[in-house]
Design a protein around this motif. Structure first.
Motif, PDB file in Angstrom:
ATOM      1  N   VAL A  73      -3.063  -8.972   6.995  1.00 10.86           N
ATOM      2  CA  VAL A  73      -4.024  -9.515   7.945  1.00 10.86           C
ATOM      3  C   VAL A  73      -5.385  -8.959   7.572  1.00 10.86           C
ATOM      4  N   CYS A  74      -6.372  -9.865   7.433  1.00 12.08           N
ATOM      5  CA  CYS A  74      -7.727  -9.471   7.045  1.00 12.08           C
ATOM      6  C   CYS A  74      -8.735 -10.040   8.030  1.00 12.08           C
ATOM      7  N   ILE A  75      -9.900  -9.409   8.084  1.00 14.14           N
ATOM      8  CA  ILE A  75     -11.030  -9.919   8.865  1.00 14.14           C
ATOM      9  C   ILE A  75     -11.998 -10.580   7.889  1.00 14.14           C
ATOM     10  N   ILE A  76     -12.559 -11.698   8.280  1.00 15.72           N
ATOM     11  CA  ILE A  76     -13.532 -12.391   7.435  1.00 15.72           C
ATOM     12  C   ILE A  76     -14.910 -11.816   7.751  1.00 15.72           C
ATOM     13  N   GLY A  77     -15.525 -11.208   6.730  1.00 10.66           N
ATOM     14  CA  GLY A  77     -16.813 -10.556   6.904  1.00 10.66           C
ATOM     15  C   GLY A  77     -17.982 -11.538   6.917  1.00 10.66           C
ATOM     16  N   SER A  78     -19.157 -11.021   7.194  1.00 17.67           N
ATOM     17  CA  SER A  78     -20.356 -11.862   7.313  1.00 17.67           C
ATOM     18  C   SER A  78     -20.738 -12.539   6.003  1.00 17.67           C
ATOM     19  N   SER A  79     -20.300 -11.983   4.867  1.00 17.78           N
ATOM     20  CA  SER A  79     -20.577 -12.612   3.572  1.00 17.78           C
ATOM     21  C   SER A  79     -19.410 -13.488   3.107  1.00 17.78           C
ATOM     22  N   GLY A  80     -18.362 -13.563   3.922  1.00 13.34           N
ATOM     23  CA  GLY A  80     -17.214 -14.404   3.599  1.00 13.34           C
ATOM     24  C   GLY A  80     -16.072 -13.674   2.909  1.00 13.34           C
ATOM     25  N   TYR A  81     -16.303 -12.436   2.495  1.00 21.41           N
ATOM     26  CA  TYR A  81     -15.226 -11.676   1.845  1.00 21.41           C
ATOM     27  C   TYR A  81     -14.215 -11.209   2.888  1.00 21.41           C
ATOM     28  N   LEU A  82     -12.960 -11.166   2.488  1.00 22.14           N
ATOM     29  CA  LEU A  82     -11.937 -10.591   3.346  1.00 22.14           C
ATOM     30  C   LEU A  82     -12.163  -9.086   3.369  1.00 22.14           C
ATOM     31  N   GLN A  83     -12.062  -8.491   4.533  1.00 24.33           N
ATOM     32  CA  GLN A  83     -12.276  -7.055   4.648  1.00 24.33           C
ATOM     33  C   GLN A  83     -11.303  -6.457   5.653  1.00 24.33           C
ATOM     34  N   ASN A  84     -11.222  -5.132   5.637  1.00 30.50           N
ATOM     35  CA  ASN A  84     -10.335  -4.403   6.539  1.00 30.50           C
ATOM     36  C   ASN A  84      -8.917  -4.976   6.514  1.00 30.50           C
ATOM     37  N   CYS A  85      -8.446  -5.310   5.331  1.00 33.46           N
ATOM     38  CA  CYS A  85      -7.101  -5.884   5.196  1.00 33.46           C
ATOM     39  C   CYS A  85      -6.054  -4.815   5.487  1.00 33.46           C
ATOM     40  N   ILE A  86      -5.097  -5.192   6.301  1.00 30.46           N
ATOM     41  CA  ILE A  86      -4.000  -4.304   6.655  1.00 30.46           C
ATOM     42  C   ILE A  86      -2.709  -4.986   6.234  1.00 30.46           C
ATOM     43  N   ALA A  87      -1.884  -4.249   5.526  1.00 33.20           N
ATOM     44  CA  ALA A  87      -0.596  -4.793   5.086  1.00 33.20           C
ATOM     45  C   ALA A  87       0.500  -4.325   6.033  1.00 33.20           C
ATOM     46  N   PHE A  88       1.303  -5.271   6.456  1.00 30.82           N
ATOM     47  CA  PHE A  88       2.490  -4.977   7.241  1.00 30.82           C
ATOM     48  C   PHE A  88       3.649  -5.194   6.286  1.00 30.82           C
ATOM     49  N   ASP A  89       4.082  -4.104   5.648  1.00 30.84           N
ATOM     50  CA  ASP A  89       4.996  -4.232   4.517  1.00 30.84           C
ATOM     51  C   ASP A  89       6.446  -4.452   4.904  1.00 30.84           C
ATOM     52  N   GLU A  90       6.793  -4.294   6.174  1.00 27.84           N
ATOM     53  CA  GLU A  90       8.123  -4.644   6.661  1.00 27.84           C
ATOM     54  C   GLU A  90       9.248  -4.133   5.766  1.00 27.84           C
ATOM     55  N   GLY A  91       9.103  -2.912   5.291  1.00 25.38           N
ATOM     56  CA  GLY A  91      10.142  -2.322   4.463  1.00 25.38           C
ATOM     57  C   GLY A  91      10.069  -2.710   2.999  1.00 25.38           C
ATOM     58  N   TYR A  92       8.969  -3.315   2.579  1.00 25.10           N
ATOM     59  CA  TYR A  92       8.824  -3.671   1.171  1.00 25.10           C
ATOM     60  C   TYR A  92       8.934  -2.396   0.351  1.00 25.10           C
ATOM     61  N   PRO A  93       9.738  -2.379  -0.698  1.00 24.82           N
ATOM     62  CA  PRO A  93      10.092  -1.129  -1.376  1.00 24.82           C
ATOM     63  C   PRO A  93       8.996  -0.447  -2.194  1.00 24.82           C
ATOM     64  N   ASP A  94       7.941  -1.144  -2.584  1.00 25.76           N
ATOM     65  CA  ASP A  94       6.943  -0.530  -3.458  1.00 25.76           C
ATOM     66  C   ASP A  94       5.585  -0.491  -2.773  1.00 25.76           C
ATOM     67  N   LYS A  95       5.257   0.659  -2.197  1.00 26.76           N
ATOM     68  CA  LYS A  95       4.007   0.825  -1.436  1.00 26.76           C
ATOM     69  C   LYS A  95       2.770   0.685  -2.321  1.00 26.76           C
ATOM     70  N   ALA A  96       2.844   1.117  -3.577  1.00 26.83           N
ATOM     71  CA  ALA A  96       1.695   0.988  -4.484  1.00 26.83           C
ATOM     72  C   ALA A  96       1.382  -0.485  -4.730  1.00 26.83           C
ATOM     73  N   TYR A  97       2.411  -1.294  -4.883  1.00 28.16           N
ATOM     74  CA  TYR A  97       2.237  -2.724  -5.108  1.00 28.16           C
ATOM     75  C   TYR A  97       1.573  -3.387  -3.901  1.00 28.16           C
ATOM     76  N   VAL A  98       2.027  -3.042  -2.699  1.00 25.16           N
ATOM     77  CA  VAL A  98       1.448  -3.581  -1.470  1.00 25.16           C
ATOM     78  C   VAL A  98      -0.027  -3.198  -1.394  1.00 25.16           C
ATOM     79  N   ARG A  99      -0.348  -1.958  -1.708  1.00 27.10           N
ATOM     80  CA  ARG A  99      -1.741  -1.501  -1.685  1.00 27.10           C
ATOM     81  C   ARG A  99      -2.585  -2.290  -2.683  1.00 27.10           C
ATOM     82  N   ASN A 100      -2.057  -2.530  -3.889  1.00 29.19           N
ATOM     83  CA  ASN A 100      -2.803  -3.270  -4.911  1.00 29.19           C
ATOM     84  C   ASN A 100      -3.066  -4.711  -4.467  1.00 29.19           C
ATOM     85  N   VAL A 101      -2.098  -5.333  -3.826  1.00 29.18           N
ATOM     86  CA  VAL A 101      -2.291  -6.696  -3.317  1.00 29.18           C
ATOM     87  C   VAL A 101      -3.374  -6.703  -2.249  1.00 29.18           C
TER      88      VAL A 101
END
Length: 119
Positions: A58-86
Protein backbone atom coordinates in the motif's frame (compact mmCIF):
# COMPACT_ATOMS: atom_id res chain seq x y z
CA UNK A 1 18.24 -26.30 -16.43
CA UNK A 2 17.74 -22.56 -16.11
CA UNK A 3 15.35 -21.20 -13.52
CA UNK A 4 13.91 -17.73 -13.95
CA UNK A 5 11.32 -15.88 -11.93
CA UNK A 6 8.38 -13.79 -12.92
CA UNK A 7 6.98 -11.20 -10.56
CA UNK A 8 3.67 -9.61 -11.34
CA UNK A 9 1.91 -6.60 -9.87
CA UNK A 10 -1.78 -7.27 -9.69
CA UNK A 11 -4.16 -4.34 -9.31
CA UNK A 12 -6.31 -4.65 -6.22
CA UNK A 13 -9.86 -3.40 -6.53
CA UNK A 14 -10.67 -0.99 -3.72
CA UNK A 15 -14.09 -1.04 -2.18
CA UNK A 16 -16.25 2.04 -2.62
CA UNK A 17 -16.40 2.47 1.17
CA UNK A 18 -12.71 3.38 1.43
CA UNK A 19 -12.54 7.13 0.71
CA UNK A 20 -8.81 7.48 1.42
CA UNK A 21 -8.03 4.91 -1.31
CA UNK A 22 -8.04 5.40 -5.06
CA UNK A 23 -8.81 2.48 -7.31
CA UNK A 24 -5.45 1.52 -8.83
CA UNK A 25 -7.06 0.89 -12.22
CA UNK A 26 -8.06 4.59 -12.25
CA UNK A 27 -4.45 5.79 -11.91
CA UNK A 28 -2.60 7.12 -14.95
CA UNK A 29 0.94 5.72 -15.04
CA UNK A 30 3.52 8.24 -16.25
CA UNK A 31 6.77 6.42 -15.54
CA UNK A 32 7.86 3.04 -14.25
CA UNK A 33 11.60 2.45 -14.63
CA UNK A 34 12.91 -0.93 -15.73
CA UNK A 35 12.86 -3.55 -13.00
CA UNK A 36 16.16 -3.52 -11.10
CA UNK A 37 17.74 -6.54 -9.45
CA UNK A 38 15.02 -7.34 -6.94
CA UNK A 39 17.00 -10.36 -5.81
CA UNK A 40 19.88 -8.44 -4.18
CA UNK A 41 20.49 -9.62 -0.63
CA UNK A 42 17.95 -12.35 -1.27
CA UNK A 43 17.79 -14.99 1.43
CA UNK A 44 16.45 -17.90 -0.62
CA UNK A 45 18.58 -19.77 -3.12
CA UNK A 46 16.09 -21.34 -5.52
CA UNK A 47 12.94 -19.43 -4.53
CA UNK A 48 10.85 -22.57 -4.21
CA UNK A 49 9.52 -21.34 -0.88
CA UNK A 50 8.06 -18.25 -2.55
CA UNK A 51 6.44 -19.87 -5.58
CA UNK A 52 2.74 -19.05 -5.72
CA UNK A 53 2.88 -16.76 -2.69
CA UNK A 54 1.95 -13.12 -2.77
CA UNK A 55 2.06 -9.97 -0.69
CA UNK A 56 0.33 -6.61 -0.73
CA UNK A 57 1.92 -3.16 -0.92
CA UNK A 58 0.00 0.00 0.00
CA UNK A 59 1.45 3.36 -1.08
CA UNK A 60 0.45 7.01 -0.84
CA UNK A 61 0.50 9.08 -4.02
CA UNK A 62 2.70 12.12 -3.41
CA UNK A 63 2.28 15.65 -4.73
CA UNK A 64 4.69 14.93 -7.61
CA UNK A 65 2.88 11.69 -8.48
CA UNK A 66 5.51 9.31 -7.10
CA UNK A 67 4.39 6.50 -4.84
CA UNK A 68 5.68 7.14 -1.34
CA UNK A 69 5.51 5.73 2.18
CA UNK A 70 4.96 2.27 0.71
CA UNK A 71 4.22 -0.37 3.30
CA UNK A 72 4.42 -4.06 2.50
CA UNK A 73 2.06 -6.50 4.13
CA UNK A 74 4.08 -9.62 3.45
CA UNK A 75 1.58 -12.10 4.91
CA UNK A 76 4.28 -14.62 5.71
CA UNK A 77 6.19 -14.17 2.46
CA UNK A 78 9.45 -16.05 3.11
CA UNK A 79 12.03 -13.53 1.84
CA UNK A 80 11.93 -10.18 3.66
CA UNK A 81 14.80 -8.71 1.60
CA UNK A 82 12.85 -9.38 -1.60
CA UNK A 83 9.72 -7.70 -0.20
CA UNK A 84 11.82 -4.67 0.81
CA UNK A 85 13.37 -4.45 -2.68
CA UNK A 86 9.93 -4.53 -4.32
CA UNK A 87 8.66 -1.81 -1.97
CA UNK A 88 11.67 0.39 -2.78
CA UNK A 89 11.20 -0.22 -6.53
CA UNK A 90 7.56 0.79 -6.36
CA UNK A 91 8.58 4.16 -4.92
CA UNK A 92 10.20 4.93 -8.29
CA UNK A 93 6.83 4.66 -10.07
CA UNK A 94 5.20 7.95 -11.04
CA UNK A 95 1.52 8.56 -11.69
CA UNK A 96 -0.44 11.56 -12.87
CA UNK A 97 -1.80 13.54 -9.91
CA UNK A 98 -5.26 13.27 -11.47
CA UNK A 99 -7.13 10.02 -11.97
CA UNK A 100 -8.67 8.89 -15.25
CA UNK A 101 -11.89 10.49 -14.00
CA UNK A 102 -10.15 13.83 -13.33
CA UNK A 103 -10.11 13.65 -9.54
CA UNK A 104 -7.01 14.57 -7.55
CA UNK A 105 -5.22 11.49 -6.21
CA UNK A 106 -2.60 13.35 -4.18
CA UNK A 107 -2.48 11.99 -0.66
CA UNK A 108 -4.67 9.00 -1.50
CA UNK A 109 -3.57 5.39 -1.02
CA UNK A 110 -3.39 2.65 -3.64
CA UNK A 111 -3.05 -1.12 -3.15
CA UNK A 112 -1.00 -3.51 -5.24
CA UNK A 113 -0.65 -7.28 -4.85
CA UNK A 114 2.57 -8.95 -5.99
CA UNK A 115 2.66 -12.62 -6.82
CA UNK A 116 5.84 -14.59 -7.29
CA UNK A 117 5.95 -17.41 -9.87
CA UNK A 118 8.91 -19.48 -11.02
CA UNK A 119 9.02 -20.06 -14.76
Amino acid sequence: MKICALLMAIVIHTAAGEPDFVRAENLVLLDRPAIPDLFKEQQMHIDLEATGKSFEVVCIIGSSGYLQNCIAFDEGYPDKAYVRNVREYMQTWRYDTRSKTGESVVGKKARFRWQYTLQ
